[in-house]
Design an enzyme around this catalytic site. Structure first.
Site, PDB file in Angstrom:
ATOM      1  N   ASP A 293     -21.904 -54.293 -57.868  1.00  0.00           N
ATOM      2  CA  ASP A 293     -21.492 -55.524 -58.558  1.00  0.00           C
ATOM      3  C   ASP A 293     -20.197 -56.035 -57.936  1.00  0.00           C
ATOM      4  O   ASP A 293     -19.161 -55.376 -57.997  1.00  0.00           O
ATOM      5  CB  ASP A 293     -21.291 -55.231 -60.048  1.00  0.00           C
ATOM      6  CG  ASP A 293     -20.913 -56.470 -60.849  1.00  0.00           C
ATOM      7  OD1 ASP A 293     -20.798 -57.566 -60.262  1.00  0.00           O
ATOM      8  OD2 ASP A 293     -20.721 -56.334 -62.070  1.00  0.00           O
TER       9      ASP A 293
ATOM     10  N   HIS B 217     -27.174 -44.108 -39.674  1.00  0.00           N
ATOM     11  CA  HIS B 217     -27.529 -43.060 -40.631  1.00  0.00           C
ATOM     12  C   HIS B 217     -26.667 -41.814 -40.431  1.00  0.00           C
ATOM     13  O   HIS B 217     -26.513 -40.990 -41.336  1.00  0.00           O
ATOM     14  CB  HIS B 217     -29.013 -42.705 -40.452  1.00  0.00           C
ATOM     15  CG  HIS B 217     -29.646 -42.101 -41.665  1.00  0.00           C
ATOM     16  ND1 HIS B 217     -28.994 -41.220 -42.502  1.00  0.00           N
ATOM     17  CD2 HIS B 217     -30.890 -42.239 -42.189  1.00  0.00           C
ATOM     18  CE1 HIS B 217     -29.796 -40.850 -43.478  1.00  0.00           C
ATOM     19  NE2 HIS B 217     -30.954 -41.449 -43.314  1.00  0.00           N
TER      20      HIS B 217
END
Length: 435
Positions: free
Chosen positions: A377, A171
């Site tokens: 995608d 993170h």
């Protein structure tokens, strides 16, 4: 699943950029972590992206695109370094841009996504244990040594032609929105784009000069080092139905709303989960305990961060001033008004958190809806499902609720709730009253 198991390649290999861009941030090839990043050094994050229709060469395509993306996002291929010298307040953390690479693992299963029940939308239930095998997982709090990769990727292929991309990262190097930006760039390169459409920025002078907003989660850890015998080791997969959300929103509007404004899906879901969790975990000896709720807020636009900045820049908003019994007895509309008021202010958390008696009196909520994961995608279309995931037993500091992105065919808001095993049945029972 017919006894199907995840077969993993061994060992994992390191994917490196084909060439490193000149590092101009500092003369020695390091990027100093900001005040927002430093608190996240030992915090691993994992997301699972499920794709239904991918070609046979999908894994190799992702691997090549990942290498190409590291040219533009070269800090991901580096390592965290820790230095006590020169640090004003404790250790100083930096990213050394070494080009050591990111961890990459391939795996496969002799069954379809449907047979493995990966795409099942849960209304209320325990996590599919198979998820633990779909990513390289790191325990909460034990991550962040100088040898740990900043990014680990696992691609698991299924017999139906679908695959699951499991991504775990530090993170400290990227917020959720930053990781979504990175994966979108990998997707663009996999589809043949010569370069990412968003120019990435890891160092921002504006963000680096900012002092961090107080973190209720961090204060909870400091104020209550023990959780009074409760272990936050159960992960629940929950969906709050669209019908309930629409009903609450309609009731809110009919009552005049708050300052003439309608409520949001986020506010409804938070109100439902918070009250159900409080009711399920309230015992005879703690109804008077203060009840706190914190939720993450993206501050990039607020502080004027550069477009493309993918580091951490967020604040925790805190709801306080209530007791566990008052939250348990409140209506959803009253709780929504409390949430709206918290959005408009940054309170003095130091003072407000002094009454915290038990970590379990605080719940932290964050939303991954609309941060960009649902648009990644690699050439076979957007993911059918996106899920936050963490290994059970990781023991975060407080109960946590993560809202997953809205994806194909989802009738409601799906989320992961980390709570105590002792309260699982009671929590599911409370949620079942509304779902």
């Amino acid at each position: 699943m017919g006894g199907a198991e995840v077969r993993k390649s061994s060992p994992a290999r390191m994917i490196r950029p084909p060439e490193l861009l000149p590092v101009t941030v500092t003369t020695n090839g390091t990027i100093k972590l900001t005040s927002f990043d430093r608190g996240c050094v030992k915090v691993p994050v994992t997301v699972l992206l499920v794709f239904e229709h991918m070609g046979r060469e999908a894994t190799d395509k992702i691997k090549r695109a990942l290498s190409q993306a590291l040219v533009h996002y070269y800090p991901f291929a580096g390592r965290i370094i820790i230095s006590s010298s020169g640090a004003v307040d404790g250790d100083e953390f930096s990213i050394r841009c070494t080009g050591d690479g990111v961890e990459f693992l391939t795996a496969s299963m002799d069954c379809s996504l449907k047979e493995a029940k990966i795409l099942d939308e849960s209304s209320c239930g325990k996590i599919n244990p198979l998820r633990n095998e779909l990513a390289i997982l790191y325990p909460f709090g034990s991550y962040g040594s100088e040898d740990d990769p900043l990014l680990s990727v696992q691609v698991t292929e299924f017999s139906c032609g679908g695959l699951v991309l499991g991504v775990s990262w530090s993170h400290a190097i990227a917020a959720a929105a930053g990781m979504a930006q990175f994966l979108a760039a990998v997707g663009e390169l996999a589809r043949g784009s010569p370069s990412p459409s968003v120019v990435p920025v890891r160092w921002d002078d504006v963000v680096s000069r900012l002092e961090p907003w107080p973190s209720p989660m961090l204060q909870a850890m400091l104020a209550c080092p023990e959780t009074q015998g409760l272990e936050l080791t159960a992960n629940l997969d929950i969906t709050i139905p669209s019908a309930l959300i629409k009903c609450v929103k309609a009731d809110y509007l009919s009552c005049g709303g708050f300052d003439g404004q309608p409520c949001t899906v986020f506010e409804v879901v938070v109100a439902v989960v918070w009250r159900c969790h409080i009711r399920a975990t309230m015992s005879n000896n703690n109804p008077g305990n203060p009840a706190y709720l914190s939720f993450a807020s993206n501050m990039r636009k607020y502080v004027g961060a550069k477009d493309g900045y993918y580091g951490n820049c967020g604040a925790d908003r805190l709801i306080s001033g209530a007791t566990r019994s008052s939250v348990a007895e409140a209506g959803f509309l009253d709780l929504i008004k409390m949430i709206k008021r918290a959005k408009d202010q940054l309170p003095d958390n130091d003072q407000l958190m002094q009454g915290l008696r038990d970590r379990y009196d605080l719940m932290h909520v964050t939303s991954w809806r609309n941060v960009g994961f649902e648009q990644v995608d690699f050439g076979g279309g957007a993911p059918a499902r996106v899920m936050f995931h963490g290994r059970e037993g990781g023991t975060p500091p407080v109960p946590i609720c993560i809202m997953n992105p809205a994806c194909k065919g989802m009738d409601g808001v799906n989320l992961l709730l980390v709570t105590a095993k002792e309260h699982v049945d009671a929590i599911l029972g409370e949620l079942a009253k509304h779902t």
